[in-house]
Design a protein around this motif. Structure first.
Motif, PDB file in Angstrom:
ATOM      1  N   SER A  34     -36.310  38.493 -88.873  1.00 10.70           N
ATOM      2  CA  SER A  34     -36.327  39.735 -89.671  1.00 10.70           C
ATOM      3  C   SER A  34     -36.817  40.927 -88.855  1.00 10.70           C
ATOM      4  N   GLY A  35     -37.678  40.665 -87.861  1.00  6.90           N
ATOM      5  CA  GLY A  35     -38.135  41.759 -87.003  1.00  6.90           C
ATOM      6  C   GLY A  35     -36.970  42.432 -86.295  1.00  6.90           C
ATOM      7  N   ALA A  36     -35.941  41.634 -85.958  1.00  4.39           N
ATOM      8  CA  ALA A  36     -34.771  42.196 -85.266  1.00  4.39           C
ATOM      9  C   ALA A  36     -34.048  43.205 -86.162  1.00  4.39           C
ATOM     10  N   TYR A  38     -35.566  45.181 -88.462  1.00  3.02           N
ATOM     11  CA  TYR A  38     -36.359  46.413 -88.411  1.00  3.02           C
ATOM     12  C   TYR A  38     -36.196  47.105 -87.053  1.00  3.02           C
ATOM     13  N   ARG A  39     -36.102  46.311 -85.986  1.00  5.06           N
ATOM     14  CA  ARG A  39     -35.901  46.888 -84.652  1.00  5.06           C
ATOM     15  C   ARG A  39     -34.520  47.530 -84.531  1.00  5.06           C
ATOM     16  N   ARG A  91     -35.666  45.091 -77.929  1.00  9.15           N
ATOM     17  CA  ARG A  91     -36.945  44.472 -77.544  1.00  9.15           C
ATOM     18  C   ARG A  91     -37.892  45.451 -76.883  1.00  9.15           C
ATOM     19  N   ALA A  99     -40.172  50.543 -85.163  1.00  6.46           N
ATOM     20  CA  ALA A  99     -39.892  49.611 -86.255  1.00  6.46           C
ATOM     21  C   ALA A  99     -41.090  49.505 -87.188  1.00  6.46           C
ATOM     22  N   ALA A 103     -41.102  50.350 -91.019  1.00  5.84           N
ATOM     23  CA  ALA A 103     -41.379  49.202 -91.894  1.00  5.84           C
ATOM     24  C   ALA A 103     -42.450  49.513 -92.934  1.00  5.84           C
ATOM     25  N   ARG A 109     -37.968  49.061 -96.866  1.00  2.40           N
ATOM     26  CA  ARG A 109     -38.150  47.626 -97.110  1.00  2.40           C
ATOM     27  C   ARG A 109     -37.265  47.172 -98.266  1.00  2.40           C
ATOM     28  N   GLY A 129     -41.154  36.591 -89.624  1.00  5.97           N
ATOM     29  CA  GLY A 129     -41.436  38.017 -89.801  1.00  5.97           C
ATOM     30  C   GLY A 129     -42.876  38.269 -90.194  1.00  5.97           C
ATOM     31  N   ARG A 130     -43.060  39.222 -91.126  1.00  7.37           N
ATOM     32  CA  ARG A 130     -44.407  39.575 -91.579  1.00  7.37           C
ATOM     33  C   ARG A 130     -44.607  39.238 -93.053  1.00  7.37           C
ATOM     34  N   ARG A 157     -46.389  38.453 -74.676  1.00  7.57           N
ATOM     35  CA  ARG A 157     -45.430  39.568 -74.712  1.00  7.57           C
ATOM     36  C   ARG A 157     -45.087  40.000 -73.291  1.00  7.57           C
ATOM     37  N   ARG A 180     -50.156  48.188 -83.619  1.00  9.35           N
ATOM     38  CA  ARG A 180     -49.113  47.645 -84.503  1.00  9.35           C
ATOM     39  C   ARG A 180     -49.731  46.700 -85.546  1.00  9.35           C
ATOM     40  N   ASP A 184     -49.439  47.189 -89.474  1.00  8.36           N
ATOM     41  CA  ASP A 184     -48.796  46.132 -90.275  1.00  8.36           C
ATOM     42  C   ASP A 184     -49.735  45.551 -91.333  1.00  8.36           C
ATOM     43  N   ARG A 187     -50.753  48.690 -94.187  1.00  9.77           N
ATOM     44  CA  ARG A 187     -49.772  49.400 -95.026  1.00  9.77           C
ATOM     45  C   ARG A 187     -49.848  48.907 -96.464  1.00  9.77           C
TER      46      ARG A 187
HETATM   47  O1  C5P Z   1     -41.662  40.795 -85.031  1.00  8.68           O
HETATM   48  P1  C5P Z   1     -41.234  42.058 -84.365  1.00  8.68           P
HETATM   49  O2  C5P Z   1     -42.195  42.548 -83.320  1.00  8.68           O
HETATM   50  O3  C5P Z   1     -39.847  41.996 -83.845  1.00  8.68           O
HETATM   51  O4  C5P Z   1     -41.205  43.152 -85.528  1.00  8.68           O
HETATM   52  C1  C5P Z   1     -41.191  44.543 -85.251  1.00  8.68           C
HETATM   53  C2  C5P Z   1     -41.876  45.295 -86.391  1.00  8.68           C
HETATM   54  O5  C5P Z   1     -41.084  45.190 -87.572  1.00  8.68           O
HETATM   55  C3  C5P Z   1     -43.251  44.747 -86.790  1.00  8.68           C
HETATM   56  O6  C5P Z   1     -44.320  45.329 -86.071  1.00  8.68           O
HETATM   57  C4  C5P Z   1     -43.345  45.091 -88.264  1.00  8.68           C
HETATM   58  O7  C5P Z   1     -43.888  46.367 -88.461  1.00  8.68           O
HETATM   59  C5  C5P Z   1     -41.912  45.114 -88.733  1.00  8.68           C
HETATM   60  N1  C5P Z   1     -41.563  43.928 -89.518  1.00  8.68           N
HETATM   61  C6  C5P Z   1     -41.905  43.919 -90.844  1.00  8.68           C
HETATM   62  N2  C5P Z   1     -41.542  42.875 -91.644  1.00  8.68           N
HETATM   63  C7  C5P Z   1     -40.884  41.842 -91.138  1.00  8.68           C
HETATM   64  C8  C5P Z   1     -40.547  41.796 -89.755  1.00  8.68           C
HETATM   65  C9  C5P Z   1     -40.915  42.867 -88.971  1.00  8.68           C
HETATM   66  O8  C5P Z   1     -42.534  44.849 -91.332  1.00  8.68           O
HETATM   67  N3  C5P Z   1     -40.531  40.847 -91.941  1.00  8.68           N
END
Ligand code: C5P
Length: 223
Positions: A34-36, A38-39, A91, A99, A103, A109, A129-130, A157, A180, A184, A187
């Protein structure tokens, strides 16, 4: 009954992506990074010069995103934006940073919620994800929360970026990671936190295999 789901949440660098991919491969299940998403939105907004306070245009961008990573058997596939492969570009730390800003926007969202749920297809899904366990798949039978010390996460990383040929500075990464994490977890919408029924695993001193085995035990006990 809906297809099975294993959710893997946690802060950046805790090993979610690696573990999720290995798990999806072992189970022969689909994979949602899921992060991809948002990225990808972050990159799209940077390229289209859409500011983080321009909610209407952000939502329009989110709805128009071409989210179709082939996801069979742990293959994360390529991420595409307007016909261009951007798997590496998303990346970049600038995309992660952006992102995490986007997010935190509730409408963003919301726009991505159903699109993530569509990945839940037979024979099953591993989603990382988160907020996979708290918001997107609250009924998942197996929920994992992965953590690791900030120093270890920054080192991972760093290694990952070096392997991709991306120059990075460890001290900068640690600082960015902390910023970050802060954003995260603080929020108001879908903050990073373990679901009540999640199992937390601290991966600081664990090998990838040890973590995958620990998660597999849970999966086998539940499915
Ligand atoms: O996991 P990754 O570093 O790729 O995610 C990038 C950003 O996307 C995170 O720092 C977070 O803010 C957001 N994200 C999120 N919810 C998710 C996945 C990612 O808020 N499910």
């Amino acid at each position: 009954a809906p297809a099975g789901v294993v959710t893997i949440d946690g802060p950046g660098g805790a090993g979610k992506g690696t573990i999720a991919r290995a798990l999806a491969e072992r189970l022969g299940w689909h994979l949602l990074d899921s992060g991809a998403i948002y990225r990808l939105l972050a990159l799209a907004s940077l390229r289209a010069d859409v500011g983080s306070s321009d909610i209407d245009r952000l939502v329009a961008l989110a709805e128009a995103l071409d989210i179709r990573f082939p996801t069979e058997g742990g293959d994360a596939g390529e991420v595409v934006l307007d016909g261009e492969v951007v798997s590496d570009a998303i990346r970049a730390e600038a995309c992660g940073e952006r992102a995490s800003v986007l997010a935190a926007v509730p409408a963003v969202r919301q726009a991505l919620l159903d699109r993530q749920r569509e990945f839940r297809q037979p024979p099953g899904l591993v989603a990382d994800g988160r907020d996979m366990g708290t918001v997107v798949f609250p009924d998942a039978p197996v929920k994992i929360f992965l953590t690791a010390s900030a120093g270890e996460r920054a080192r991972r990383r760093h290694k990952q970026l070096m392997e991709q040929g991306v120059a990075a500075n460890l001290a900068d990464l640690l600082q960015e990671l902390r910023a970050r994490d802060e954003r995260d977890t603080q929020r108001s919408v879908a903050p990073l936190r373990p679901a009540e029924d999640a199992v937390t695993i601290d991966t600081t001193e664990l090998s990838v295999e040890a973590v995958v085995n620990a998660v597999m035990e849970r999966v086998e006990a539940r499915l």
